[in-house]
Design an enzyme around this catalytic site. Structure first.
Site, PDB file in Angstrom:
ATOM      1  N   GLU A 435       0.515  -1.199   0.379  1.00 29.12           N
ATOM      2  CA  GLU A 435       0.153   0.067   0.297  1.00 29.12           C
ATOM      3  C   GLU A 435       0.750   1.653   0.194  1.00 29.12           C
ATOM      4  O   GLU A 435       0.562   2.359   0.828  1.00 29.12           O
ATOM      5  CB  GLU A 435      -0.416  -0.017   0.737  1.00 29.12           C
ATOM      6  CG  GLU A 435      -2.028  -1.268   1.143  1.00 29.12           C
ATOM      7  CD  GLU A 435      -2.845  -0.992   0.154  1.00 29.12           C
ATOM      8  OE1 GLU A 435      -2.826  -0.431  -1.142  1.00 29.12           O
ATOM      9  OE2 GLU A 435      -3.197  -1.927  -1.204  1.00 29.12           O
ATOM     10  N   GLY A 436       1.975   1.444  -0.448  1.00 30.89           N
ATOM     11  CA  GLY A 436       3.193   2.339  -0.993  1.00 30.89           C
ATOM     12  C   GLY A 436       3.788   2.380   0.161  1.00 30.89           C
ATOM     13  O   GLY A 436       3.433   1.523   1.731  1.00 30.89           O
TER      14      GLY A 436
END
Length: 565
Positions: A435-436
């Protein structure tokens, strides 16, 4: 040991620290909700976590997901747990009542999600992706698409996935290659492969709705040329029934360090039918709606696993007899030793402050999505934008640290499987990556949320905090907090002044800056919790200011050295 849901601490945040009933008084969508309802939901979530999710956590890790010619089978007990999850209404908590949701606040949901991550992180990920998918469609799809897909996503009959990453394109989505060809009937044919797709294939839901980033034939290069498509596993007929199989299939699953009961898939599309969401070249704008919610969700993974690790370490420390301690005849439980007390207090302080920040951020998101006051919405959007990368990165960095501390409390027993501590460490590690990555979160914070608006978002937040602090009792900690926040503001403006055009320098200090901000926010939240009147919170607050906040001083000096100050 059995997980003990920290409902009392959660309700303390809801009622005494943030007074959510009062805060949400002007929001019509929440008019029928009160603290009694919130407490009942948290109690039930705790029971579900302890009685349904925890018993299949270790076995799910040991068995893992199985792949056979495009079919993915989840571990024993997961299908039954998922059915109980759906029937209990857990998938629909925050969803729009117009499509069958319950419309409850995100500030409550973060606490429910923390419990689910604490007891079975792999299981929780399936529902998290589905929630992100229906919130994205709610925000960006047309009414016909909403009517067709939202009810069954919200009920949990169908699940969702987010298909972004490609083998050559991780954080740099601008170089993705998946193609979408327009068709005469208004649909599109997608071809390409995506990797690391959580819940891309499994056997728990009747259908899986994939949200896929791809390029149209005439798309401009880079991020501006990305479009978003809805690609169902099974086509959906006009009456809502499931139709023929679509040409999107799982090519394999990853064999991972942790979260082994979560299917992480390679998804291949060969002229798969898809439907564009919100028009050409709007993909990243739409996807950020889902990604930002997922980033908070993954942050909660760090808090949940940290809480689980703390509970087990605390119980073990009270039972394990080793060495001598003053006032104890014979061998003493290790909790009587100062070093063990230090470890446990560190775990507790970080986890409880993170929980407080999660509720605070959840409340801002609730105002952003549900208020009808334009000024309130604008401010809430700014605050959520500022705090989301802090929450994702710091919760997960610290969650991993807390899990390793818990393993350390167990000594050699923490390293072997039967006690469960090593699984927490393995499961927690991925949260800093997906998620980043946390480095990407730090760059987002310093580049987009500080430099780009010249510190305006932070100034807005600090103004609110300072007004709140004026009402706190005078104390040494209050003085330290004021000094800390002044230092945060001063450092932030120096970053803006010196590094606005130097992206390499921004990258060099970004992670230190994010941690410095987070430690400062935790100091504020600890003093705020202590002011709410619990003696146990005051003791923990004092430990935080003495032992953990000083970490910020070294970070500040490191950044100043880089600034040449």
């Amino acid at each position: 040991m059995q997980y003990q849901a920290p409902v009392d601490d959660m309700m303390f945040l809801i009622k005494d620290v943030f007074n959510l009933e009062q805060r949400f008084k002007g929001i019509a969508d929440f008019a029928d909700f009160d603290s009694e309802l919130y407490a009942a939901i948290l109690e039930e979530a705790g029971k579900f976590s302890t009685n349904v999710l925890q018993p299949i956590n270790r076995s799910g890790d040991e068995e893992g997901c199985q792949y056979d010619d495009g079919v993915v089978t989840t571990p024993k007990g997961f299908k039954e747990a998922y059915q109980a999850y759906v029937e209990g209404g857990w998938q629909s908590l925050t969803a729009n009542p117009q499509y069958g949701g319950q419309g409850l606040p995100k500030a409550l949901h973060v606490l429910v999600e923390e419990m689910f991550y604490a007891t079975n992180t792999s299981f929780c990920l399936y529902g998290s992706l589905t929630a992100g998918a229906y919130h994205l469609l709610q925000a960006h799809a047309d009414d016909a698409t909403k009517d067709k897909y939202l009810p069954k996503l919200i009920s949990g009959e169908w699940s969702g996935s987010m298909c972004l990453t490609e083998a050559h394109a991780g954080s740099d989505l601008g170089i993705l290659k998946t193609k979408a060809e327009p068709q005469e009937d208004g649909s599109y044919k997608l071809s390409g492969s995506k990797i690391f797709i959580t819940g891309g294939e499994h056997d728990m839901a009747d259908n899986i709705i994939h949200l896929v980033l791809a390029r149209l034939p005439d798309a401009p290069a880079g991020p501006k040329g990305i479009s978003l498509f809805l690609v169902p596993k099974f086509m959906v007929n006009d009456d809502g029934s499931i139709g023929e199989r679509n040409a999107i299939r799982c090519g394999s699953i990853e064999h991972k360090m942790g979260i082994k009961a979560s299917s992480t898939c390679v998804m291949n599309m060969d002229n798969a039918t898809g439907f564009i969401i919100d028009g050409p070249h709007q993909g990243l704008r739409c996807m950020f709606t889902m990604m930002n919610l997922e980033r908070l969700s993954i942050g909660l993974q760090g808090i949940g696993l940290g809480e689980m690790s703390y509970q087990q370490a605390f119980d073990y420390a009270n039972e394990r007899l080793q060495g001598r301690a003053e006032g104890v005849e014979g061998t003493a439980p290790i909790i009587r030793h100062g070093d063990v007390q230090r470890m446990l207090k560190t775990m507790q302080c970080y986890t409880q402050a993170g929980r407080a920040l999660a509720v605070w951020l959840g409340a801002w998101l609730d105002e952003a999505f549900h208020s009808t006051d334009d000024a309130v919405i604008a401010k809430a959007q700014n605050m959520a934008a500022l705090l989301t990368p802090v929450a994702k990165a710091f919760f997960t960095d610290i969650g991993y640290e807390v899990c390793t501390i818990g393993q350390q409390v167990f000594g050699g027993h923490g390293y072997v499987r039967e006690w469960g501590m090593e699984q927490h460490v393995r499961d927690a590690r991925i949260a800093q990556i997906y998620e980043g990555t946390n480095g990407i979160q730090a760059l987002d914070l310093i580049g987009r949320k500080i430099v780009a608006n010249k510190g305006a978002f932070l100034s807005e937040l600090l103004t609110d905090m300072r007004v709140d602090i004026e009402g706190f009792s005078d104390s040494a900690q209050k003085s330290l907090l004021i000094e800390q926040l002044n230092g945060l503001e001063d450092l932030s403006y120096k970053v803006v002044e010196n590094f606005s055009d130097d992206h390499d320098k921004q990258q060099y200090i970004a992670c230190d800056y994010l941690h410095f901000m987070a430690l400062s926010l935790y100091a504020y939240l600890w003093l705020k919790m202590a002011e709410a009147g619990q003696d146990s919170k005051r003791e923990s607050m004092e430990f935080y200011f003495k032992r953990l906040l000083p970490r910020a001083y070294g970070l500040k000096k490191s950044i100043e050295n880089e600034l040449g100050l």
